[in-house]
Design a protein around this motif. Structure first.
Motif, PDB file in Angstrom:
ATOM      1  N   GLY A  35       0.966  -1.255   0.257  1.00 34.64           N
ATOM      2  CA  GLY A  35      -0.153   0.021   0.157  1.00 34.64           C
ATOM      3  C   GLY A  35       0.747   1.315  -0.023  1.00 34.64           C
ATOM      4  N   LEU A  36       2.018   1.197   0.755  1.00 28.28           N
ATOM      5  CA  LEU A  36       2.709   2.443   0.882  1.00 28.28           C
ATOM      6  C   LEU A  36       3.559   2.632  -0.618  1.00 28.28           C
ATOM      7  CD1 LEU A  36       4.458   2.165   4.548  1.00 28.28           C
ATOM      8  CD2 LEU A  36       2.787   3.810   3.672  1.00 28.28           C
ATOM      9  N   THR A  37       4.111   1.716  -1.019  1.00 26.17           N
ATOM     10  CA  THR A  37       4.978   1.611  -2.032  1.00 26.17           C
ATOM     11  C   THR A  37       4.446   1.303  -3.688  1.00 26.17           C
ATOM     12  OG1 THR A  37       5.693  -0.666  -2.089  1.00 26.17           O
ATOM     13  CG2 THR A  37       6.815   1.063  -0.798  1.00 26.17           C
ATOM     14  N   GLY A  38       3.172   0.761  -3.587  1.00 27.96           N
ATOM     15  CA  GLY A  38       2.811   0.212  -4.791  1.00 27.96           C
ATOM     16  C   GLY A  38       3.460  -0.844  -5.558  1.00 27.96           C
ATOM     17  N   ASP A  39       4.360  -1.527  -4.799  1.00 25.95           N
ATOM     18  CA  ASP A  39       5.117  -2.576  -5.449  1.00 25.95           C
ATOM     19  C   ASP A  39       4.019  -3.827  -5.463  1.00 25.95           C
ATOM     20  OD1 ASP A  39       6.598  -4.658  -6.079  1.00 25.95           O
ATOM     21  OD2 ASP A  39       8.162  -4.109  -4.337  1.00 25.95           O
ATOM     22  N   LEU A  40       3.485  -3.943  -6.799  1.00 24.40           N
ATOM     23  CA  LEU A  40       2.661  -5.225  -6.943  1.00 24.40           C
ATOM     24  C   LEU A  40       3.274  -6.293  -7.577  1.00 24.40           C
ATOM     25  CD1 LEU A  40      -0.377  -3.074  -7.966  1.00 24.40           C
ATOM     26  CD2 LEU A  40      -0.038  -4.055  -5.816  1.00 24.40           C
ATOM     27  N   ASN A  41       4.481  -6.689  -6.964  1.00 27.41           N
ATOM     28  CA  ASN A  41       5.329  -7.831  -7.803  1.00 27.41           C
ATOM     29  C   ASN A  41       4.575  -8.960  -7.268  1.00 27.41           C
ATOM     30  OD1 ASN A  41       6.862 -10.024  -8.254  1.00 27.41           O
ATOM     31  ND2 ASN A  41       8.608  -8.722  -7.962  1.00 27.41           N
ATOM     32  N   PRO A  42       3.986  -9.853  -7.963  1.00 25.27           N
ATOM     33  CA  PRO A  42       3.289 -11.008  -7.402  1.00 25.27           C
ATOM     34  C   PRO A  42       4.266 -12.101  -6.606  1.00 25.27           C
ATOM     35  CG  PRO A  42       3.711 -11.353  -9.971  1.00 25.27           C
ATOM     36  CD  PRO A  42       4.294  -9.935  -9.644  1.00 25.27           C
ATOM     37  N   ILE A  43       5.514 -12.077  -6.689  1.00 24.35           N
ATOM     38  CA  ILE A  43       6.341 -12.780  -5.804  1.00 24.35           C
ATOM     39  C   ILE A  43       5.919 -12.556  -4.329  1.00 24.35           C
ATOM     40  CG2 ILE A  43       8.304 -11.466  -5.674  1.00 24.35           C
ATOM     41  CD1 ILE A  43       8.165 -15.497  -5.936  1.00 24.35           C
ATOM     42  N   HIS A  44       5.499 -11.068  -4.097  1.00 24.35           N
ATOM     43  CA  HIS A  44       5.323 -10.793  -2.785  1.00 24.35           C
ATOM     44  C   HIS A  44       3.856 -10.803  -2.233  1.00 24.35           C
ATOM     45  CE1 HIS A  44       9.440  -9.365  -3.065  1.00 24.35           C
ATOM     46  NE2 HIS A  44       9.110  -8.253  -3.832  1.00 24.35           N
ATOM     47  N   THR A  52       4.931 -21.134  -7.857  1.00 24.80           N
ATOM     48  CA  THR A  52       5.381 -21.787  -9.458  1.00 24.80           C
ATOM     49  C   THR A  52       6.842 -21.014  -9.406  1.00 24.80           C
ATOM     50  OG1 THR A  52       4.741 -19.601 -10.696  1.00 24.80           O
ATOM     51  CG2 THR A  52       3.231 -21.499 -10.286  1.00 24.80           C
ATOM     52  N   THR A  53       7.300 -20.484  -8.613  1.00 21.85           N
ATOM     53  CA  THR A  53       8.807 -19.981  -8.702  1.00 21.85           C
ATOM     54  C   THR A  53       9.776 -20.779  -7.972  1.00 21.85           C
ATOM     55  OG1 THR A  53       8.828 -18.695  -6.741  1.00 21.85           O
ATOM     56  CG2 THR A  53       8.017 -17.729  -8.545  1.00 21.85           C
ATOM     57  N   ARG A  54      11.007 -20.647  -7.777  1.00 24.46           N
ATOM     58  CA  ARG A  54      12.063 -21.402  -7.438  1.00 24.46           C
ATOM     59  C   ARG A  54      11.864 -21.302  -6.119  1.00 24.46           C
ATOM     60  NH1 ARG A  54      17.512 -19.029  -6.651  1.00 24.46           N
ATOM     61  NH2 ARG A  54      17.421 -16.850  -7.191  1.00 24.46           N
ATOM     62  N   PHE A  55      11.235 -20.185  -5.312  1.00 25.31           N
ATOM     63  CA  PHE A  55      11.116 -19.777  -3.991  1.00 25.31           C
ATOM     64  C   PHE A  55       9.933 -20.584  -3.401  1.00 25.31           C
ATOM     65  CE2 PHE A  55      13.179 -16.038  -6.045  1.00 25.31           C
ATOM     66  CZ  PHE A  55      14.351 -16.112  -5.303  1.00 25.31           C
ATOM     67  N   LYS A  56       8.970 -20.968  -4.190  1.00 23.74           N
ATOM     68  CA  LYS A  56       7.864 -22.008  -3.726  1.00 23.74           C
ATOM     69  C   LYS A  56       6.955 -21.228  -2.649  1.00 23.74           C
ATOM     70  CE  LYS A  56       9.281 -25.195  -6.189  1.00 23.74           C
ATOM     71  NZ  LYS A  56       8.718 -25.318  -7.598  1.00 23.74           N
ATOM     72  N   ASP A  57       7.190 -19.926  -2.567  1.00 22.58           N
ATOM     73  CA  ASP A  57       6.215 -19.324  -1.561  1.00 22.58           C
ATOM     74  C   ASP A  57       6.463 -17.675  -1.617  1.00 22.58           C
ATOM     75  OD1 ASP A  57       4.167 -19.004   0.618  1.00 22.58           O
ATOM     76  OD2 ASP A  57       5.332 -19.882   2.158  1.00 22.58           O
ATOM     77  N   VAL A  58       5.496 -17.045  -1.130  1.00 18.84           N
ATOM     78  CA  VAL A  58       5.605 -15.736  -0.883  1.00 18.84           C
ATOM     79  C   VAL A  58       7.136 -15.042  -0.260  1.00 18.84           C
ATOM     80  CG1 VAL A  58       4.394 -13.614  -0.024  1.00 18.84           C
ATOM     81  CG2 VAL A  58       3.194 -15.125  -1.155  1.00 18.84           C
ATOM     82  N   LEU A  59       7.511 -14.065  -0.973  1.00 17.01           N
ATOM     83  CA  LEU A  59       8.737 -13.648  -0.461  1.00 17.01           C
ATOM     84  C   LEU A  59       8.430 -12.192   0.177  1.00 17.01           C
ATOM     85  CD1 LEU A  59      11.460 -14.128  -3.273  1.00 17.01           C
ATOM     86  CD2 LEU A  59      10.938 -15.483  -1.135  1.00 17.01           C
ATOM     87  N   VAL A  60       9.232 -11.877   1.349  1.00 19.07           N
ATOM     88  CA  VAL A  60       8.999 -10.512   2.027  1.00 19.07           C
ATOM     89  C   VAL A  60       9.869  -9.629   0.898  1.00 19.07           C
ATOM     90  CG1 VAL A  60       9.661  -9.139   3.840  1.00 19.07           C
ATOM     91  CG2 VAL A  60       8.696 -11.411   4.234  1.00 19.07           C
ATOM     92  N   LYS A  91      19.821 -14.511   0.958  1.00 17.05           N
ATOM     93  CA  LYS A  91      18.933 -15.553   1.001  1.00 17.05           C
ATOM     94  C   LYS A  91      17.231 -14.964   0.859  1.00 17.05           C
ATOM     95  CE  LYS A  91      21.283 -19.179   3.502  1.00 17.05           C
ATOM     96  NZ  LYS A  91      20.784 -20.349   2.713  1.00 17.05           N
ATOM     97  N   PRO A  92      16.345 -15.700   0.594  1.00 21.46           N
ATOM     98  CA  PRO A  92      15.149 -15.351   0.868  1.00 21.46           C
ATOM     99  C   PRO A  92      14.471 -14.968   2.187  1.00 21.46           C
ATOM    100  CG  PRO A  92      15.074 -17.293  -0.179  1.00 21.46           C
ATOM    101  CD  PRO A  92      16.264 -17.012  -0.023  1.00 21.46           C
ATOM    102  N   VAL A  93      13.512 -14.146   2.450  1.00 26.42           N
ATOM    103  CA  VAL A  93      12.856 -13.783   3.495  1.00 26.42           C
ATOM    104  C   VAL A  93      11.503 -14.340   3.398  1.00 26.42           C
ATOM    105  CG1 VAL A  93      12.465 -12.324   5.475  1.00 26.42           C
ATOM    106  CG2 VAL A  93      14.750 -12.178   4.396  1.00 26.42           C
ATOM    107  N   TYR A  94      10.858 -15.088   4.117  1.00 28.22           N
ATOM    108  CA  TYR A  94       9.509 -15.457   3.973  1.00 28.22           C
ATOM    109  C   TYR A  94       8.638 -15.164   5.356  1.00 28.22           C
ATOM    110  CZ  TYR A  94      11.336 -18.841   0.540  1.00 28.22           C
ATOM    111  OH  TYR A  94      12.154 -19.700  -0.380  1.00 28.22           O
ATOM    112  N   VAL A  95       7.348 -14.995   5.022  1.00 30.78           N
ATOM    113  CA  VAL A  95       6.461 -14.601   6.174  1.00 30.78           C
ATOM    114  C   VAL A  95       6.684 -15.740   7.245  1.00 30.78           C
ATOM    115  CG1 VAL A  95       4.122 -14.540   6.695  1.00 30.78           C
ATOM    116  CG2 VAL A  95       4.596 -13.510   4.536  1.00 30.78           C
ATOM    117  N   GLY A  96       6.632 -14.980   8.369  1.00 30.22           N
ATOM    118  CA  GLY A  96       7.050 -15.818   9.885  1.00 30.22           C
ATOM    119  C   GLY A  96       8.414 -15.845   9.945  1.00 30.22           C
ATOM    120  N   ASP A  97       9.447 -15.478   9.034  1.00 29.42           N
ATOM    121  CA  ASP A  97      10.858 -15.532   9.492  1.00 29.42           C
ATOM    122  C   ASP A  97      11.149 -14.149  10.584  1.00 29.42           C
ATOM    123  OD1 ASP A  97      11.585 -17.532   7.558  1.00 29.42           O
ATOM    124  OD2 ASP A  97      12.554 -16.259   6.316  1.00 29.42           O
ATOM    125  N   THR A  98      11.595 -14.455  11.408  1.00 32.52           N
ATOM    126  CA  THR A  98      12.382 -13.478  12.539  1.00 32.52           C
ATOM    127  C   THR A  98      13.805 -12.835  12.105  1.00 32.52           C
ATOM    128  OG1 THR A  98      10.852 -14.318  14.273  1.00 32.52           O
ATOM    129  CG2 THR A  98      12.682 -12.996  14.978  1.00 32.52           C
TER     130      THR A  98
END
Length: 141
Positions: A35-44, A52-60, A91-98
């Motif tokens: 909402g703040l940035t308008g960054d609508l990259n579907p990976i996020h 369907t990507t090599r990350f297999k989940d939503v990335l932060v 490395k990728p950061v995923y939802v739930g990572d601290t």
């Protein structure tokens, strides 16, 4: 508000001074970021697409994670001005990572009234997810 007892002056800053900030990344954080940035990259934002990507989940978003470094630098050099930042995403950061962001003063550049800081982010497993270097202008009195 009176910040006079918190502002860090040149003589308050020493090589090796360090500060950290820890945050668990949430879906709500990503929604606010989008909402703040308008960054609508579907990976996020799109779980089906992300699977369907090599990350297999939503990335932060990486730049959102980078924002945690701003907090650590502010704590280390409170009351001064961010000059620049270099960053490498490891490395990728995923939802739930601290994520723990840390900024450490590694050099004082008196002629420029700046400090150079090593910056890094680690996840809850202790893995480096981001490394870099920041510079901070230290304001004159």
């Amino acid at each position: 508000m009176d910040y006079s007892d918190k502002i860090k002056h040149w003589e308050d800053l020493n090589i090796g001074d360090s500060a950290s900030f820890t945050k668990t990344m949430t879906e709500t954080d990503i929604i606010i970021w989008v909402g703040l940035t308008g960054d609508l990259n579907p990976i996020h934002i799109d779980k089906e697409y992300s699977q369907t990507t090599r990350f297999k989940d939503v990335l932060v978003p990486g730049v959102m994670v980078l924002g945690l470094i701003s907090n650590a630098i502010t704590q280390a050099t409170f009351g001064n001005v961010y000059a620049n930042q270099s960053i490498k995403f490891l490395k990728p950061v995923y939802v739930g990572d601290t994520i723990t962001a840390t900024a450490t003063i590694v050099e004082k550049l008196e002629a420029k009234s700046m400090v150079r800081l090593e910056t890094k982010c680690t996840n809850q497993k202790g893995e480096l997810v981001m490394i870099g270097e920041g510079m901070e202008y230290i304001l004159k009195d």
